[in-house]
Design a protein around this motif. Sequence first.
Motif, short mmCIF file in Angstrom:
data_model
loop_
_atom_site.label_atom_id
_atom_site.label_comp_id
_atom_site.label_asym_id
_atom_site.label_seq_id
_atom_site.Cartn_x
_atom_site.Cartn_y
_atom_site.Cartn_z
N SER A 45 0.83 -1.21 0.00
CA SER A 45 0.00 0.00 0.00
C SER A 45 0.86 1.26 0.00
N ILE A 46 1.90 1.25 0.81
CA ILE A 46 2.81 2.41 0.86
C ILE A 46 3.50 2.60 -0.49
N GLU A 47 3.94 1.50 -1.07
CA GLU A 47 4.61 1.60 -2.38
C GLU A 47 3.65 2.11 -3.45
N ASP A 48 2.41 1.63 -3.44
CA ASP A 48 1.41 2.10 -4.40
C ASP A 48 1.14 3.59 -4.24
N THR A 49 1.03 4.04 -3.00
CA THR A 49 0.80 5.46 -2.73
C THR A 49 1.97 6.29 -3.22
N CYS A 50 3.18 5.83 -2.96
CA CYS A 50 4.38 6.53 -3.41
C CYS A 50 4.40 6.65 -4.93
N GLU A 51 4.08 5.55 -5.61
CA GLU A 51 4.06 5.58 -7.07
C GLU A 51 2.97 6.51 -7.59
N ASP A 52 1.81 6.55 -6.91
CA ASP A 52 0.74 7.48 -7.32
C ASP A 52 1.18 8.93 -7.17
N VAL A 53 1.87 9.23 -6.08
CA VAL A 53 2.37 10.60 -5.86
C VAL A 53 3.39 10.96 -6.93
N SER A 56 1.59 11.65 -10.13
CA SER A 56 0.90 12.94 -10.15
C SER A 56 1.88 14.11 -10.29
N CYS A 64 9.41 3.33 -6.43
CA CYS A 64 9.68 3.81 -5.06
C CYS A 64 10.62 2.86 -4.34
#
Length: 64
Positions: A45-53, A56, A64
């Motif tokens: 989840s953290i890695e997915d969020t980092c990649e989304d940031v 963007s 990440c």
Amino acid sequence: MNNSNTYRSFAAIGAAFMLLGACSEGPAEKTGKKVDSAVTDVTNSIEDTCEDVKDSLNTEDKDC
């Protein structure tokens, strides 16, 4: 104790450890597996969020 008795003793102890290791999964092992799964889920989840940031922000390196 002669060498053959010593070897038999070590073989018996080794067999006992192997048999005990083959016992069914206990509550501690089940809990450990659940913890491992939860840690993996949080890490992903953290890695997915980092990649989304990064996506963007239009960065070149999305990993990440």
